[in-house]
Scaffold this motif. Sequence first.
Motif, PDB file in Angstrom:
ATOM      1  N   ASP A  75       0.850  -1.186   0.000  1.00  0.00           N
ATOM      2  CA  ASP A  75       0.000   0.000   0.000  1.00  0.00           C
ATOM      3  C   ASP A  75       0.891   1.244   0.000  1.00  0.00           C
ATOM      4  O   ASP A  75       1.596   1.508   0.979  1.00  0.00           O
ATOM      5  N   ALA A  76       0.861   1.989  -1.097  1.00  0.00           N
ATOM      6  CA  ALA A  76       1.692   3.185  -1.236  1.00  0.00           C
ATOM      7  C   ALA A  76       1.256   4.301  -0.297  1.00  0.00           C
ATOM      8  O   ALA A  76       2.060   5.146   0.072  1.00  0.00           O
ATOM      9  N   CYS A  77      -0.012   4.332   0.080  1.00  0.00           N
ATOM     10  CA  CYS A  77      -0.521   5.402   0.941  1.00  0.00           C
ATOM     11  C   CYS A  77      -0.026   5.252   2.373  1.00  0.00           C
ATOM     12  O   CYS A  77       0.402   6.213   2.994  1.00  0.00           O
ATOM     13  N   SER A  78      -0.096   4.040   2.889  1.00  0.00           N
ATOM     14  CA  SER A  78       0.275   3.817   4.283  1.00  0.00           C
ATOM     15  C   SER A  78       1.688   3.275   4.438  1.00  0.00           C
ATOM     16  O   SER A  78       2.190   3.168   5.554  1.00  0.00           O
ATOM     17  N   ASN A  79       2.327   2.902   3.346  1.00  0.00           N
ATOM     18  CA  ASN A  79       3.633   2.234   3.360  1.00  0.00           C
ATOM     19  C   ASN A  79       3.582   0.942   4.175  1.00  0.00           C
ATOM     20  O   ASN A  79       4.519   0.584   4.876  1.00  0.00           O
ATOM     21  N   ARG A  80       2.461   0.240   4.041  1.00  0.00           N
ATOM     22  CA  ARG A  80       2.290  -1.047   4.714  1.00  0.00           C
ATOM     23  C   ARG A  80       2.337  -2.162   3.675  1.00  0.00           C
ATOM     24  O   ARG A  80       2.028  -1.956   2.502  1.00  0.00           O
ATOM     25  N   PHE A 101       7.160  -0.503   5.068  1.00  0.00           N
ATOM     26  CA  PHE A 101       8.266  -0.533   4.118  1.00  0.00           C
ATOM     27  C   PHE A 101       8.603   0.886   3.665  1.00  0.00           C
ATOM     28  O   PHE A 101       7.780   1.796   3.756  1.00  0.00           O
ATOM     29  N   PHE A 102       9.834   1.039   3.212  1.00  0.00           N
ATOM     30  CA  PHE A 102      10.241   2.298   2.581  1.00  0.00           C
ATOM     31  C   PHE A 102      11.440   2.028   1.683  1.00  0.00           C
ATOM     32  O   PHE A 102      12.114   1.012   1.817  1.00  0.00           O
ATOM     33  N   PHE A 103      11.660   2.941   0.763  1.00  0.00           N
ATOM     34  CA  PHE A 103      12.800   2.883  -0.138  1.00  0.00           C
ATOM     35  C   PHE A 103      13.795   3.965   0.263  1.00  0.00           C
ATOM     36  O   PHE A 103      13.392   5.051   0.682  1.00  0.00           O
ATOM     37  N   THR A 104      15.075   3.665   0.115  1.00  0.00           N
ATOM     38  CA  THR A 104      16.079   4.680   0.390  1.00  0.00           C
ATOM     39  C   THR A 104      15.997   5.771  -0.670  1.00  0.00           C
ATOM     40  O   THR A 104      15.501   5.534  -1.777  1.00  0.00           O
ATOM     41  N   GLY A 105      16.469   6.940  -0.328  1.00  0.00           N
ATOM     42  CA  GLY A 105      16.385   8.083  -1.237  1.00  0.00           C
ATOM     43  C   GLY A 105      17.072   7.846  -2.569  1.00  0.00           C
ATOM     44  O   GLY A 105      16.660   8.398  -3.587  1.00  0.00           O
ATOM     45  N   ASP A 106      18.112   7.012  -2.586  1.00  0.00           N
ATOM     46  CA  ASP A 106      18.798   6.722  -3.844  1.00  0.00           C
ATOM     47  C   ASP A 106      18.141   5.588  -4.627  1.00  0.00           C
ATOM     48  O   ASP A 106      18.624   5.202  -5.685  1.00  0.00           O
ATOM     49  N   ARG A 107      17.032   5.040  -4.078  1.00  0.00           N
ATOM     50  CA  ARG A 107      16.234   3.988  -4.706  1.00  0.00           C
ATOM     51  C   ARG A 107      17.005   2.681  -4.885  1.00  0.00           C
ATOM     52  O   ARG A 107      16.596   1.807  -5.628  1.00  0.00           O
ATOM     53  N   HIS A 111      13.585  -1.233   2.548  1.00  0.00           N
ATOM     54  CA  HIS A 111      13.627  -1.728   3.924  1.00  0.00           C
ATOM     55  C   HIS A 111      12.217  -2.140   4.314  1.00  0.00           C
ATOM     56  O   HIS A 111      11.255  -1.434   3.998  1.00  0.00           O
ATOM     57  N   THR A 112      12.112  -3.290   4.976  1.00  0.00           N
ATOM     58  CA  THR A 112      10.844  -3.703   5.539  1.00  0.00           C
ATOM     59  C   THR A 112      11.041  -3.870   7.040  1.00  0.00           C
ATOM     60  O   THR A 112      12.083  -4.352   7.489  1.00  0.00           O
ATOM     61  N   VAL A 113      10.046  -3.438   7.787  1.00  0.00           N
ATOM     62  CA  VAL A 113      10.053  -3.586   9.237  1.00  0.00           C
ATOM     63  C   VAL A 113       8.739  -4.271   9.601  1.00  0.00           C
ATOM     64  O   VAL A 113       7.667  -3.661   9.518  1.00  0.00           O
ATOM     65  N   ALA A 114       8.838  -5.550   9.957  1.00  0.00           N
ATOM     66  CA  ALA A 114       7.643  -6.323  10.286  1.00  0.00           C
ATOM     67  C   ALA A 114       7.048  -5.823  11.604  1.00  0.00           C
ATOM     68  O   ALA A 114       7.746  -5.270  12.459  1.00  0.00           O
ATOM     69  N   ASP A 115       5.758  -6.032  11.754  1.00  0.00           N
ATOM     70  CA  ASP A 115       5.083  -5.641  12.981  1.00  0.00           C
ATOM     71  C   ASP A 115       5.703  -6.311  14.206  1.00  0.00           C
ATOM     72  O   ASP A 115       5.625  -5.773  15.304  1.00  0.00           O
ATOM     73  N   ASN A 116       6.354  -7.475  14.020  1.00  0.00           N
ATOM     74  CA  ASN A 116       7.008  -8.153  15.139  1.00  0.00           C
ATOM     75  C   ASN A 116       8.425  -7.633  15.371  1.00  0.00           C
ATOM     76  O   ASN A 116       9.145  -8.152  16.206  1.00  0.00           O
ATOM     77  N   ARG A 136      19.239 -10.223  -1.391  1.00  0.00           N
ATOM     78  CA  ARG A 136      19.704 -10.038  -0.020  1.00  0.00           C
ATOM     79  C   ARG A 136      20.530 -11.242   0.377  1.00  0.00           C
ATOM     80  O   ARG A 136      20.475 -12.290  -0.266  1.00  0.00           O
ATOM     81  N   GLN A 137      21.296 -11.091   1.441  1.00  0.00           N
ATOM     82  CA  GLN A 137      22.106 -12.190   1.922  1.00  0.00           C
ATOM     83  C   GLN A 137      21.367 -12.933   3.025  1.00  0.00           C
ATOM     84  O   GLN A 137      20.776 -12.302   3.917  1.00  0.00           O
ATOM     85  N   VAL A 138      21.432 -14.251   2.933  1.00  0.00           N
ATOM     86  CA  VAL A 138      20.787 -15.136   3.915  1.00  0.00           C
ATOM     87  C   VAL A 138      21.713 -16.334   4.138  1.00  0.00           C
ATOM     88  O   VAL A 138      22.561 -16.637   3.292  1.00  0.00           O
ATOM     89  N   PRO A 139      21.543 -17.044   5.252  1.00  0.00           N
ATOM     90  CA  PRO A 139      22.290 -18.310   5.399  1.00  0.00           C
ATOM     91  C   PRO A 139      21.826 -19.301   4.325  1.00  0.00           C
ATOM     92  O   PRO A 139      20.634 -19.360   4.001  1.00  0.00           O
ATOM     93  N   LYS A 140      22.751 -20.037   3.756  1.00  0.00           N
ATOM     94  CA  LYS A 140      22.410 -21.004   2.696  1.00  0.00           C
ATOM     95  C   LYS A 140      21.258 -21.887   3.161  1.00  0.00           C
ATOM     96  O   LYS A 140      21.259 -22.386   4.282  1.00  0.00           O
TER      97      LYS A 140
END
Length: 173
Positions: A75-80, A101-107, A111-116, A136-140
């Motif tokens: 949702d672009a309005c709420s950034n949810r 969620f939000f995008f950095t200024g340089d696009r 970034h996502t920040v879960a409710d938890n 993104r990097q994750v454990p194999k």
Amino acid sequence: MSHLTTSLRPAGLALAAALLAPAYALASLACTGASPDAQVLAEKTWLTTAVYEGDDRSNNLAARYPGVVGISLWDACSNRYEYFDPATGLSRGQQGGAGWFFFTGDRQYQHTVADNGMQLRRKMEVLNPKEFTYSRQVPKDMREGQALVTIHVVHTPYTGAFQVKPSAGIGPK
């Protein structure tokens, strides 16, 4: 007719149109300040269609990374955002699959920040109406203690049978 009445007529028509418009139409008008990237995400329901490790794009490893596979609404309005199970269509919100969620200024990053409270930084690779890909990097194999690998997660517009509905806080689709 006075000059004042004549000059108010277009504004009055716009106000009447706004008052008679469905709620979702008003929400889209209120999102004019949303970033272009957020607007692209919000225009579609997305499905994870591929997961690749490193530079090898010949082997879709989505089955090895089920934690990143799903259906998503933005949702672009709420950034949810909210994620849904692709096998059932049920929300993953209660399991950390909803948040901000939000995008950095340089696009370059999303970034996502879960409710938890879990936070992720994703490098944006492709974002257009036909594809949304990040890395993104994750454990194999998403197993604790394994070496980190870079995964590339590809999403395309969802056209499946589930009619996923956003939870409260995420605008209508």
